[in-house]
Design a protein around this motif. Structure first.
Motif, short mmCIF file in Angstrom:
data_model
loop_
_atom_site.label_atom_id
_atom_site.label_comp_id
_atom_site.label_asym_id
_atom_site.label_seq_id
_atom_site.Cartn_x
_atom_site.Cartn_y
_atom_site.Cartn_z
N THR A 96 31.80 -97.33 -2.77
CA THR A 96 32.88 -98.32 -2.88
C THR A 96 32.65 -99.28 -4.05
OG1 THR A 96 33.43 -98.08 -0.54
CG2 THR A 96 34.17 -100.11 -1.62
N HIS A 122 29.98 -115.31 2.82
CA HIS A 122 29.80 -114.54 4.05
C HIS A 122 30.14 -115.42 5.25
CE1 HIS A 122 26.10 -116.79 4.17
NE2 HIS A 122 25.90 -116.39 2.92
N ARG A 123 29.83 -114.92 6.41
CA ARG A 123 30.17 -115.58 7.67
C ARG A 123 29.77 -117.05 7.70
NH1 ARG A 123 31.19 -112.59 12.01
NH2 ARG A 123 30.26 -110.75 11.06
N ILE A 176 41.32 -114.54 6.01
CA ILE A 176 40.10 -115.29 5.70
C ILE A 176 40.24 -115.92 4.31
CG2 ILE A 176 37.60 -115.09 5.26
CD1 ILE A 176 38.22 -114.82 8.18
N VAL A 235 39.33 -104.86 -0.77
CA VAL A 235 38.66 -103.71 -0.16
C VAL A 235 39.09 -103.51 1.29
CG1 VAL A 235 36.40 -102.58 0.17
CG2 VAL A 235 36.66 -104.29 -1.62
N GLY A 236 39.59 -104.55 1.92
CA GLY A 236 39.92 -104.50 3.35
C GLY A 236 40.92 -103.41 3.68
N MET A 237 40.82 -102.89 4.89
CA MET A 237 41.74 -101.85 5.35
C MET A 237 42.11 -102.10 6.80
SD MET A 237 42.04 -98.25 4.11
CE MET A 237 41.58 -97.69 5.71
N VAL A 283 29.56 -102.64 1.41
CA VAL A 283 30.58 -103.18 0.49
C VAL A 283 30.05 -104.41 -0.27
CG1 VAL A 283 32.90 -104.14 0.25
CG2 VAL A 283 32.49 -102.31 1.90
N VAL A 323 36.11 -108.07 3.84
CA VAL A 323 35.69 -108.74 5.07
C VAL A 323 36.08 -107.92 6.30
CG1 VAL A 323 35.97 -110.82 6.48
CG2 VAL A 323 35.87 -111.03 3.99
N GLY A 324 37.26 -107.35 6.26
CA GLY A 324 37.75 -106.61 7.42
C GLY A 324 38.53 -107.49 8.38
N LYS A 325 38.92 -108.68 7.88
CA LYS A 325 39.79 -109.58 8.66
C LYS A 325 40.85 -110.11 7.73
CE LYS A 325 35.87 -111.39 11.28
NZ LYS A 325 34.94 -112.53 11.28
N ALA A 331 29.41 -109.52 2.77
CA ALA A 331 28.05 -109.21 2.29
C ALA A 331 27.44 -108.06 3.08
CB ALA A 331 27.19 -110.46 2.40
N SER A 332 28.27 -107.09 3.46
CA SER A 332 27.74 -105.96 4.24
C SER A 332 26.91 -105.04 3.36
CB SER A 332 28.91 -105.16 4.83
OG SER A 332 29.62 -104.51 3.79
N GLY A 339 40.32 -97.40 -1.89
CA GLY A 339 40.05 -96.26 -1.00
C GLY A 339 39.95 -94.93 -1.72
N THR A 393 36.88 -94.74 -3.87
CA THR A 393 35.64 -94.56 -3.09
C THR A 393 35.39 -93.07 -2.86
OG1 THR A 393 35.87 -96.69 -1.97
CG2 THR A 393 34.56 -95.01 -0.84
N1 LIG Z 1 38.52 -98.74 0.93
C1 LIG Z 1 37.26 -98.43 1.13
O1 LIG Z 1 36.73 -97.56 0.46
C2 LIG Z 1 36.47 -99.12 2.16
C3 LIG Z 1 37.06 -100.11 2.90
N2 LIG Z 1 36.34 -100.79 3.83
C4 LIG Z 1 37.02 -101.89 4.52
O2 LIG Z 1 36.45 -103.11 4.03
C5 LIG Z 1 36.38 -104.07 5.07
C6 LIG Z 1 34.93 -104.53 5.22
O3 LIG Z 1 34.14 -103.43 5.61
P1 LIG Z 1 32.56 -103.59 5.91
O4 LIG Z 1 31.92 -104.29 4.79
O5 LIG Z 1 32.09 -102.29 6.32
O6 LIG Z 1 32.63 -104.59 7.18
P2 LIG Z 1 31.49 -105.38 7.94
O7 LIG Z 1 32.10 -105.89 9.18
O8 LIG Z 1 30.25 -104.58 7.98
O9 LIG Z 1 31.18 -106.61 6.98
C7 LIG Z 1 32.08 -107.68 6.85
C8 LIG Z 1 31.46 -108.76 5.99
O10 LIG Z 1 32.34 -109.88 5.97
C9 LIG Z 1 31.64 -111.04 6.34
N3 LIG Z 1 32.48 -111.99 7.10
C10 LIG Z 1 32.88 -111.92 8.38
N4 LIG Z 1 33.61 -112.98 8.70
C11 LIG Z 1 33.69 -113.75 7.59
C12 LIG Z 1 34.28 -114.99 7.31
N5 LIG Z 1 34.97 -115.64 8.22
N6 LIG Z 1 34.15 -115.48 6.06
C13 LIG Z 1 33.46 -114.82 5.11
N7 LIG Z 1 32.86 -113.65 5.34
C14 LIG Z 1 32.97 -113.12 6.57
C15 LIG Z 1 30.49 -110.59 7.17
O11 LIG Z 1 29.48 -111.59 7.06
P3 LIG Z 1 28.02 -111.46 7.68
O12 LIG Z 1 27.27 -110.58 6.72
O13 LIG Z 1 27.50 -112.85 7.67
O14 LIG Z 1 28.20 -110.86 9.03
C16 LIG Z 1 30.12 -109.27 6.51
O15 LIG Z 1 29.24 -109.46 5.43
C17 LIG Z 1 36.98 -103.39 6.30
O16 LIG Z 1 38.35 -103.72 6.38
C18 LIG Z 1 36.80 -101.91 6.01
O17 LIG Z 1 37.78 -101.14 6.68
C19 LIG Z 1 35.02 -100.51 4.04
C20 LIG Z 1 34.40 -99.53 3.34
C21 LIG Z 1 35.07 -98.74 2.34
#
Ligand SMILES: NC(=O)C1=CN([C@@H]2O[C@H](COP(=O)(O)OP(=O)(O)OC[C@H]3O[C@@H](n4cnc5c(N)ncnc54)[C@H](OP(=O)(O)O)[C@@H]3O)[C@@H](O)[C@H]2O)C=CC1
Ligand SMILES: Nc1nc(=O)c2c([nH]1)NC[C@@H]1CN(c3ccc(C(=O)N[C@@H](CCC(=O)O)C(=O)O)cc3)C=[N+]21
Ligand SMILES: [Mg+2]
Length: 287
Positions: free
Chosen positions: A142, A190-191, A215, A230-232, A171, A210-212, A167-168, A264, A267
């Protein structure tokens, strides 16, 4: 201003064409064809869609592919056994275990079992370490795909501020590392980041993973910034959207990736690129 679209689908298509040519050349020379093995544990519908798409991509470029669709009850021992067999299989250049895996399986143990030479996700600690030292390696798909898109869009990094939200392992963290290696000044949110707004407002390059939704407020985007979503999220009707409110973001950004059709597809293209790289490296120095 209305941002120019960064067309990930088109860029991925160009890369797939290049890889197709490379495979045709191998075939013409009577050489072995690159192969990818994809493992899915369990029946998660989204994961099933991704795995199917990855196999279709392999077919498109002419790679061989194996799919190992295992039941959710598969033990960690059975999964590790399969990885051992694929590590030893000379027709397999890349091994991908679709994440997430079920609760009873330890993700890190599984990732570490994959031979670093076949780790086309770039998730193995050995490859992560090499990337952080700026050594040639298999890079996480990604962030690697995003750098490719940014380069193709004429982005520059030196003297620019890049903010990565998320910060996953797959990603955000490798994305920040890629941007750092490219010469940008990088902020990772990050969180536990208290107030995202100033970091977003000052970003020349903004990557949100982030996946939310909601934010990052699109109103905070610096006018003219390059924005990568990047979110989906898939709603009940099957519609796919990103982490950002796209219409507002597009009004402020200079360039932006859409969802779907942005990160996507790129990736998935990088997964094939990594498989070809792994193949080339293994042909040069077989284990
Ligand atoms: N298009 C593509 O190729 C891909 C898309 N995705 C999409 O990307 C998104 C993220 O995936 P992924 O990284 O795996 O998800 P994760 O849930 O593993 O990681 C989410 C990250 O966001 C951080 N986070 C959570 N809440 C907040 C907040 N309120 N403020 C700031 N940061 C926050 C988390 O922090 P903390 O580290 O502190 O927990 C974590 O680092 C998803 O929607 C997924 O579907 C993912 C992979 C590939
Ligand atoms: N070992 C492993 N490696 C991964 O790379 C990996 C993973 N596990 N688990 C899940 C995440 C997610 N991910 C996506 C890849 C492509 C699209 C993609 O192709 N999206 C298209 C299609 C969207 C649709 O319509 O479904 C688009 O955005 O246009 C999405 C998400 C890879 N991941
Ligand atoms: Mg990946």
């Amino acid at each position: 201003m209305t941002a120019a679209l960064i067309d990930g689908k088109a860029e991925a298509g160009l890369l797939l064409d290049e890889i197709t040519h490379a495979v045709e050349n191998l075939r013409a020379k009577g050489q072995r064809i690159p192969g990818l093995a994809v493992i899915l544990v369990g029946e998660d519908p989204a994961s099933q869609i991704y795995v199917r798409k990855k196999r279709e991509d392999c077919a498109q470029v002419g790679f061989t592919s194996q799919a190992h669709l295992l039941s959710a009850q598969t033990t960690q021992h059975e999964l590790l056994d399969l990885i051992d067999r694929l590590n030893a299989d000379d027709t397999v250049d890349g091994i991908l275990v679709q994440l997430p895996v079920p609760q009873h399986i330890d993700t890190e143990t599984v990732i570490e079992r994959i031979s670093p030479t076949k780790d086309v996700d770039g998730f193995h600690p050995y490859n992560v370490g090499r990337l952080s030292l700026r050594l040639p390696t298999l890079r996480p798909c990604t962030p690697y795909g995003i750098i490719h898109l940014l380069d193709r869009a004429g982005e520059t990094y030196k003297g620019r501020h890049a903010t990565v939200v998320g910060a996953s392992n797959i990603v955000g963290r490798p994305m920040a590392l890629e941007l750092l290696l490219a010469g940008a000044t990088v902020t990772i949110c990050h969180r536990f980041t208290r107030n995202l707004r100033p970091y977003v407002e000052s970003a020349d390059i903004l990557v949100v993973g982030v996946g939310k939704r909601g934010i990052v407020n699109s109103d905070w985007i610096k006018p003219g910034a390059t924005v990568i979503d990047v979110g989906m999220h898939r709603d009940k009707s099957g519609r796919v959207t990103g982490d950002l409110e796209f219409a507002t973001a597009r009004e402020r950004a200079g360039k932006i990736t859409p969802v779907p059709g942005g990160v996507g597809p790129m990736t998935r293209a990088m997964l094939l690129q990594n498989t070809l790289s792994a193949y080339t490296r293994r042909q040069r120095s077989p284990e």
